[in-house]
Design an enzyme around this catalytic site. Structure first.
Site, PDB file in Angstrom:
ATOM      1  N   HIS A 141     -24.443  -6.391  -0.479  1.00  0.00           N
ATOM      2  CA  HIS A 141     -25.291  -5.863   0.165  1.00  0.00           C
ATOM      3  C   HIS A 141     -26.830  -5.797   0.064  1.00  0.00           C
ATOM      4  O   HIS A 141     -27.011  -4.419  -1.238  1.00  0.00           O
ATOM      5  CB  HIS A 141     -25.238  -4.364   0.581  1.00  0.00           C
ATOM      6  N   CYS A 169     -22.047  -8.956   4.258  1.00  0.00           N
ATOM      7  CA  CYS A 169     -20.390  -8.476   3.216  1.00  0.00           C
ATOM      8  C   CYS A 169     -19.916  -9.240   4.605  1.00  0.00           C
ATOM      9  O   CYS A 169     -19.309 -10.019   4.522  1.00  0.00           O
ATOM     10  CB  CYS A 169     -20.409  -6.838   3.398  1.00  0.00           C
ATOM     11  N   GLU A 182     -29.365  -5.439   1.238  1.00  0.00           N
ATOM     12  CA  GLU A 182     -30.759  -4.140   2.288  1.00  0.00           C
ATOM     13  C   GLU A 182     -30.834  -2.603   1.055  1.00  0.00           C
ATOM     14  O   GLU A 182     -31.610  -1.836   1.216  1.00  0.00           O
ATOM     15  CB  GLU A 182     -29.543  -3.616   3.309  1.00  0.00           C
TER      16      GLU A 182
HETATM   17  N1  GLN Z   1     -14.639  -5.256   5.090  1.00  0.00           N
HETATM   18  C1  GLN Z   1     -14.733  -5.812   3.926  1.00  0.00           C
HETATM   19  C2  GLN Z   1     -14.508  -5.437   2.634  1.00  0.00           C
HETATM   20  O1  GLN Z   1     -14.214  -4.559   1.933  1.00  0.00           O
HETATM   21  C3  GLN Z   1     -15.857  -5.932   4.054  1.00  0.00           C
HETATM   22  C4  GLN Z   1     -17.001  -4.652   3.548  1.00  0.00           C
HETATM   23  C5  GLN Z   1     -17.876  -4.394   3.688  1.00  0.00           C
HETATM   24  O2  GLN Z   1     -19.038  -5.175   4.698  1.00  0.00           O
HETATM   25  N2  GLN Z   1     -18.919  -3.374   3.196  1.00  0.00           N
HETATM   26  O3  GLN Z   1     -13.974  -6.568   1.969  1.00  0.00           O
END
Ligand code: GLN
Length: 544
Positions: free
Chosen positions: A520, A391, A522
């Protein structure tokens, strides 16, 4: 005769953080291994409608369900132990329950009656618990009540338990997970705090059926008897639960203590034989035999509370690394590196990174610690260290390459610099309005979405499939205007949304292993089924 659904409530005594979630998940896993259908519900006492708006240091990881609810890390534990996908029905907070009740009142849903904390809040809780049991067609529903008994915040949930038990005494069971300290000055295990916890339960009309005794050591016969007499439970219902090297040992320990035999007997569960735990035994054997370490550095910032370091914010990431490492018989050696320290002492960074076999940048928000993360990504790219970005770890990898390969010094995500001339990462279209209205709760791009993988890429090879589904939690995305430039710089989009608009995975061509995802991964790694991206990452790291 209709099959009766059974409910096991798990409450905590003495202090938080003793592993109520793992105990709940482990009992669930054992019941499932006996051939029963099991689901699990977590109730959090706080007033936030969900944990999505909470600071990670404050709350720990936000675990996103398949259907897009932001929940607590315990839901992650349940999914990993039960090997089931859970959803919205499996999680509630005081805030979400009150919200429903108040909205119902506003629409005359109570027909002009006075709406009161008791019974209307417990009734709403009960109806949600039953709904999740019905949705999953569960024989047994595990319900974990957050917080510890005796505190003010979770009383209405204990009241829900009492009401359900009154209604169906043979279908509801109460487990108290308590802590027995061994003060250094005494060197003796003390049972009194647990006795008080039991009294607190009694005071709200509940009697534990089983007491799980968490401690550094197993509880001995003397104290077992003491708890039995003072807490009004049979000695066989006082369960030893000493610290174990890995949480995945807990189901096996509980089996030795006959935990689910006791539960099955008390709830009159249909006889389906003893739990079939071959897979858990195999996993534990694998863990025991994984001795050669593989060093994975997690560069993050949500670590510290006061003088203590917390890794809770990255729980699923840690577990996913472990699952993959054990799968290849390696011992996961997770090294925590605080990105802000890199910024303060850049000279030390290379020395620390040199010791690593793989570098991982997990999800994150905001400006703090960004420079350090970019430095680590640059190091991984230039020194050909395996890199996995999750992410924010993908968004920052894109920024790093735009800055140092394309030479756009000001390239950035608009999350950090809204005025940059090279917004390689920008706010998603549908997010603009929400941000203007300060509509933050549950409004990110959440839950699982399909992603199509490009032929001939590392991603396609790792997954071994053309289409995948992965869970998301973000507001920003790769700006398609820069896709061509970045591809020329060697960063290719190897996974995208089916309409081709959103970049979901990027990877570097001339690098042994450099891959990053907008989602994600994970969140869907399971102990018995490691995630392909983590598996690929750990294999590449182990080769170094
Ligand atoms: N801050 C980034 C976004 O909102 C990444 C979010 C995250 O890593 N879950 O897109």
């Amino acid at each position: 005769m209709a099959r009766r659904r059974k409910y096991v409530f798990v409450t905590g005594g003495v202090m938080s953080g003793v592993g109520k979630g793992v105990a709940t998940a482990s009992i669930g896993a054992l019941l499932k291994a006996r051939g029963l259908r099991v689901t699990a519900v977590k109730i959090d006492p706080y007033l936030n409608v969900d944990p999505g708006t909470l600071n990670p240091v404050e709350h720990g990881e936000v675990f996103v369900t398949k259907d897009g609810l932001e929940t607590d890390q315990d839901i992650g534990n349940y999914e990993r132990f039960l090997d089931e996908d859970l959803g919205r029905e499996n999680y509630m907070t005081s805030g979400s329950v009150y919200l429903t009740v108040i909205q119902r009142e506003r629409s005359l849903g109570y027909g002009g009656k006075t709406v009161e904390a008791v019974p209307h809040i417990p009734l709403e809780v009960i109806s949600r618990i039953k709904r999740s049991a019905n949705d999953a067609d569960a024989d047994v529903t595990m319900i974990e009540i957050g917080g510890t008994v005796g505190e003010y915040q979770n009383v209405l949930f204990l009241e829900a338990c009492r009401m359900m038990k009154l209604d169906a005494p043979n279908d509801v069971l109460v487990v108290l997970v308590s802590y027995l300290p061994i003060p250094g000055s005494l060197g003796e295990m003390k049972s009194k705090p647990t006795q008080y916890a039991c009294r607190s339960l009694n005071a709200v009309g509940l009697q534990p059926d089983l007491i799980i005794c968490r401690s550094t050591h197993p509880i001995d016969e003397t104290r077992k008897r003491k708890l039995s007499v003072n807490c009004n439970v049979a000695p066989e219902d006082v369960i030893a639960a000493p610290d174990v090297p890995t949480i995945y040992q807990v189901p096996l320990r509980f089996r030795e203590e006959h935990v689910t035999d006791r539960i099955a007997m008390k709830l009159h569960l249909a006889k389906k034989g003893p739990p079939r735990l071959a897979q858990w035994v195999d996993l534990n054997r694998r863990i025991a035999h994984s001795s050669t370490p593989v060093a994975i550095g997690i560069i993050g910032k949500y670590f510290s509370t006061g003088d203590f370091t917390l890794t809770d914010s990255y729980l699923s990431v840690i577990e996913a690394i472990k699952h993959a490492a054990w799968f290849i018989h390696r011992k996961p050696d997770i090294v925590w590196l605080n990105s802000e320290d890199f910024e303060k002492r850049p000279g030390q960074m290379a020395g620390q990174l040199k010791e690593l076999d793989g570098i991982l940048i997990p999800g994150g928000f905001g400006t703090r610690g960004i420079k350090g993360k970019l430095m680590a990504i640059r190091y991984a790219r230039e020194h050909k260290v395996p890199y996995l970005g999750l992410c924010y770890g993908m968004q920052l990898a894109t920024v790093e390459i735009a800055r140092h390969v394309l030479g756009w010094k000001d390239a950035n995500t608009t999350e950090i610099n809204p005025k940059t001339k090279h917004p390689v990462i920008h706010l998603m279209n549908e997010q603009e309005e929400k941000m203007k209205d300060r509509d933050y709760g549950g409004t990110m791009r959440l839950g699982d979405y399909p992603c199509v993988l490009k032929k001939g890429t590392l991603a396609r090879r790792l997954y071994g499939r053309d289409t995948i589904r992965e869970r998301h939690r973000h507001r920003y995305e790769a700006n398609p205007a820069y896709r061509c430039d970045l591809e020329e710089a060697g960063l290719i989009v190897s996974g995208s949304s089916p309409d081709g608009k959103l970049a979901e995975i990027v990877e570097l061509k001339k690098h042994p292993f450099f891959i990053a995802s907008q989602f994600h991964p994970e969140l869907i790694s399971r102990p018995l089924r490691p995630h392909p991206l983590f598996l690929g990452f750990l294999k590449a790291a182990a080769k170094r």
